[in-house]
Design an enzyme around this catalytic site. Structure first.
Site, mmCIF file in Angstrom:
data_model
loop_
_atom_site.group_PDB
_atom_site.id
_atom_site.type_symbol
_atom_site.label_atom_id
_atom_site.label_comp_id
_atom_site.label_asym_id
_atom_site.label_seq_id
_atom_site.Cartn_x
_atom_site.Cartn_y
_atom_site.Cartn_z
ATOM 1 N N ASP A 303 0.871 -1.167 0.000
ATOM 2 C CA ASP A 303 0.000 0.000 0.000
ATOM 3 C C ASP A 303 0.913 1.223 0.000
ATOM 4 O OD1 ASP A 303 -2.076 1.795 0.111
ATOM 5 O OD2 ASP A 303 -3.165 0.772 1.709
HETATM 6 C C1 BGC Z 1 -4.986 3.307 0.085
HETATM 7 C C2 BGC Z 1 -5.061 2.353 -1.061
HETATM 8 C C3 BGC Z 1 -4.911 3.103 -2.363
HETATM 9 C C4 BGC Z 1 -3.597 3.867 -2.334
HETATM 10 C C5 BGC Z 1 -3.319 4.648 -3.599
HETATM 11 C C6 BGC Z 1 -3.760 4.184 0.018
HETATM 12 O O1 BGC Z 1 -3.820 5.205 0.976
HETATM 13 O O2 BGC Z 1 -5.014 2.601 1.298
HETATM 14 O O3 BGC Z 1 -6.282 1.651 -1.043
HETATM 15 O O4 BGC Z 1 -4.978 2.227 -3.444
HETATM 16 O O5 BGC Z 1 -3.618 4.761 -1.245
HETATM 17 O O6 BGC Z 1 -4.102 5.769 -3.680
#
Ligand code: BGC
Length: 800
Positions: A303
């Site tokens: 993530d």
């Molecule tokens: C989120 C993800 C997301 C990523 C990219 C993160 O803060 O938890 O679900 O895909 O950001 O935006």
């Protein structure tokens, strides 16, 4: 769903004339008189059963049964891996590392980017949110959120939605779509629950499977996230989720197992720690469970900023996102640090090759090396070709929206609406967003109909059909006098508006989202479960002044409904977060074009204290002490009467069930005998042990018949719950193991079959580190077939 032609066979008047007038309580005398005067009658009084043409216009091909479900097969990982290995022959450490390391936030066109390698003809990769639509792009659609998708309990629609999403991501040139999201709605106020598929792992697993197969059929790589145990937003980057191994396997891993069965290309490890180790460097969850037990052949990405070391490469992480470029130009963990680590022997070259192979294999497996569209938008600027990728997805969104709408209460035939003489819509949630569809950053605000939550799991709306707009166009056709009052706080005038109308419809909402945005003091997770903007007061005010009050709820999850038993509240409609066609989908259900078939994908408790699990505020550890008893399982185990149970939803027709039978088709004799004896098989510790054929082959069949004994065409959602053998202490009384969508004409009967595998009837043995049958001789499972997790029409046993 059955083809739309069935509709044309239906009689037009199906209710006695008195019901056709709608409920008359609460209508003042003069209106009664007015209504009684034939001069004021609209000439044709009839139920709003749609014509075939209208049905086609609203839902297009999406309401028809999906043909060739099985022709969409999982990608050929073996061939793709072989090709990837050949392709990567002789690559330098630097080039291999390039494949594994994001180039940094906002340094490319997408939220995540892998650089192109010109000398190798590798075009780079674009990774983009979200699970409900292409984020940061225009001319895209806002699909119904994951939680609504689950509420359809309809695999065809789950698949269709996946196909629609896949097409849009592909059209924009996105290689990896960052969804679906499959964390469990373990806590009712969990901020990102709306992105996921509800509170039951089995339902979430089916939704994940269908979504991924649908998306990847369009050549887009799906990403199963967030692995694992990211069930609350509060402290998500610092807390450790403490979960026992059996619970992990039977609940939280299950949707990921189904994702791997669907052939998912990538998995995103989560921010939190799992049993004291960061999810992105957790050898147990990544190497042991995902890559060994499930034989996951794609790659694991972090993530965004969830990677905390270079060492994570040794524990199963394959790609870091978005890339941690420091002010001195070096990457904090991967990039040149990883190059150095390989050169120093801290990460073996074979491991780096494995990382790169997985990434390139996914690219080959999805056919992205040939004729794949170039990225044609920019997530951070207005640059782009502004390609319209919406196709006819408005129809798909409307269909899923209608099919996910849950009718919770319907008394005195309040619904469907039949040409009411006068009607008022009260509450800001009835109207369009006051400041436009995309005013608030990542939708972190609420000032009109709620169609999605907030955070990275959202996208820009091309338009929003509000309930007011959709209902107004019906009112025009029906010659209904329609009024509205969209102020949530002016109770005095709301009361005036409610008085004397045939129908007073009051709209309330509750939203939530991701922790990086705070709305009204809610840091992602909701601070409480009450309706926003004083919704309870608004409902009570309207109900006090109109005896035919219909409540519509747009919400990311359960809310308190302290007014639920008010005698003037004749109907309650749960519309969830249905996407851009919100108003149309709702109107379809209100007016009976779509006979409600949505079912609750979580439990709504009578009082807040009935929920076992809540957000753990200001703690380092999030203890999953309830073990396997989340949501309805806990209510059932502790005999707590919910307000509306998991799986609940009413219809405008009635169904009866009969003729329960079960059968077993014998195969895999040696494994079956070992399994029945509660022992692991000889293959229990092989790579892919949790996906073996003997375990997943559907060998038990439970069949029964359903008849539509009402007067309207509609689909029922039969559900099968299985009670595991008693000796297996600590288990909830029943768990979901089957559901279907069965559309039937009045009087029509159909046989339904649910097929179960040994896996469906197994427990995870910590002792044996394998899937085994639960203890008990003979093995006796209870079968419960019904319309919800509590309303059972047929019961039986399956004795093995
Ligand atoms: C989120 C993800 C997301 C990523 C990219 C993160 O803060 O938890 O679900 O895909 O950001 O935006």
């Amino acid at each position: 769903m059955r083809s739309f032609f069935n509709y044309s066979l239906l009689p037009l008047v199906l209710f006695p004339p008195s019901t056709c007038l709608g409920s008359v309580d609460g209508i003042n005398e003069s209106q009664h008189d007015l209504y009684a005067n034939p001069a004021f009658h609209h000439p044709v009084k009839r139920l709003s059963v749609p014509s075939a043409e209208r049905f086609e216009a609203n839902y297009g091909r999406y309401a028809a049964k999906l043909e060739n479900r099985d022709s969409l097969v999982r990608p050929d990982w073996e061939a793709a891996t072989k090709r990837a290995k050949e392709y990567l022959q002789g690559w330098s450490v630097e080039d291999l590392v390039t494949l594994t390391s994001g180039i940094g936030w906002a340094k490319g066109r997408c939220v995540g980017n892998i650089a192109a390698i010109k000398t190798k003809d590798f075009p780079g990769l674009c990774l983009e949110d979200s699970p409900l639509g292409v984020r940061f792009a225009d001319r895209v659609s806002v699909f119904p959120a994951g939680v609504n998708t689950a509420a359809t309990f309809n695999r065809d629609l789950m698949r269709w939605r996946g196909i629609g999403l896949g097409k849009e991501f592909r059209g924009k040139g996105v290689h990896i779509a960052l969804g679906p999201m499959m964390n469990m709605a373990r806590v009712p106020e969990g901020g990102r629950n709306f992105e996921g598929f509800g509170a039951d792992p089995w339902l979430a697993g089916e939704a994940a499977y269908e979504t991924i197969v649908g998306m990847q059929s369009q050549g887009v790589q799906a990403c199963a996230k967030h692995y694992l145990n990211n069930e609350q937003e509060h402290g998500r980057r610092t807390t450790t989720s403490e979960v026992d191994e059996r619970t992990q396997h039977e609940l939280y891993l299950h949707p990921f197992l189904r994702s791997v069965q669907a052939g998912v290309a990538s998995v995103m490890c989560s921010y939190n720690l799992i049993n004291d180790t960061y999810a992105c460097e957790n050898d147990v969850s990544l190497n042991k469970w995902l890559k060994k037990e499930l034989n996951f052949e794609g790659y694991v990405m972090s993530d965004w900023d969830a990677n905390h070391s270079t060492e994570s490469a040794n524990h199963g992480l394959d790609m870091t996102m978005p890339g941690d470029i420091q002010s001195d130009g070096t990457d904090k963990y991967f990039g040149n640090r990883l190059v150095q680590a390989v050169k120093d022997g801290k990460v073996k070259r074979e491991r780096l090759e494995d990382m790169a192979t997985r990434i390139v294999a996914a690219w080959f497996a999805l056919g992205q090396d040939k004729d794949y569209p170039e990225v044609n938008f920019d997530a951070f600027t207005s640059w782009g070709k502004h390609i319209d990728v919406r196709d006819d997805h408005d129809k798909l969104i409307r269909t899923v929206g209608a099919a996910s709408t849950v009718l919770l209460k319907n008394e005195r035939s309040a619904l469907p609406l039949i040409q009411p003489v006068s009607m008022v819509l009260i509450g800001s949630d009835a109207g369009p967003p006051l400041k436009g569809p995309n005013f608030y950053q990542d939708r972190a605000g609420l000032d009109g109909v709620l169609i999605q939550g907030w955070g990275s799991g959202t996208c820009d709306a091309p338009y929003v059909i509000s309930p007011l707009e959709a209902i107004q166009s019906r009112a025009k056709d029906d010659h209904t006098s329609l009024s509205w009052f969209l102020d949530d706080f002016d109770l005095e005038n709301a009361a005036k508006a409610a008085k004397g109308k045939d129908v007073a419809m009051v709209f309330i909402a509750a939203t939530a989202g991701e922790e990086y945005l705070v709305v009204d003091g809610n840091v992602g997770d909701r601070n409480n479960l009450t309706a926003w903007h004083g919704g309870d007061d608004l409902v009570r005010t309207v109900a006090a002044h109109n005896s035919n009050t219909i409540v519509v709820v747009h919400s990311v999850g359960p809310i308190d409904m302290p007014w639920v038993d008010h005698e003037n509240i004749t109907a309650i409609v749960w519309a969830g977060v249905p996407g851009q066609e919100a108003g149309n989908a709702l109107a379809d259900v209100l007016y009976g074009d779509w006979n409600p078939s949505g079912r609750l994908p979580y439990t709504i408790a009578r009082k807040e204290s009935d929920y076992r699990v809540r957000i753990q505020w200001n703690r380092q550890q999030v203890h999953y002490n309830e073990d396997r008893s989340i949501d309805y399982r806990y209510f059932d185990a502790h005999l707590i009467e919910p307000l509306f149970e998991f799986g609940f939803g009413l219809s405008y027709t009635k169904f009866e069930y009969f003729g329960l039978q079960s059968s077993f088709s014998d195969d895999f004799a040696p494994e079956d005998a070992q399994w029945r004896a509660g022992k692991p098989t000889s293959k229990a510790h092989e790579v892919g042990s949790a996906l073996q054929d003997w375990l997943h082959r559907k060998v038990f069949t439970v069949s029964f018949r359903i008849q539509n004994v009402g007067t309207r065409y509609g689909a029922d959602i039969p559900q099968l719950y299985v009670g595991f053998p008693q000796e297996n202490t600590g288990d909830p009384p029943r768990v979901l193991r089957g559901f279907d969508n069965v559309p039937l004409n009045p009087g029509e009967t159909q046989t339904v079959e649910f097929k179960l595998s040994r896996y469906d009837l197994s427990i995870w043995s910590v002792q044996h580190q394998a899937w085994v049958a639960p203890p008990g001789k003979p093995l006796k499972y209870k079968l419960f077939l019904g319309t919800s997790s509590r309303d059972f029409k047929l019961k039986g046993t399956l004795q093995l």
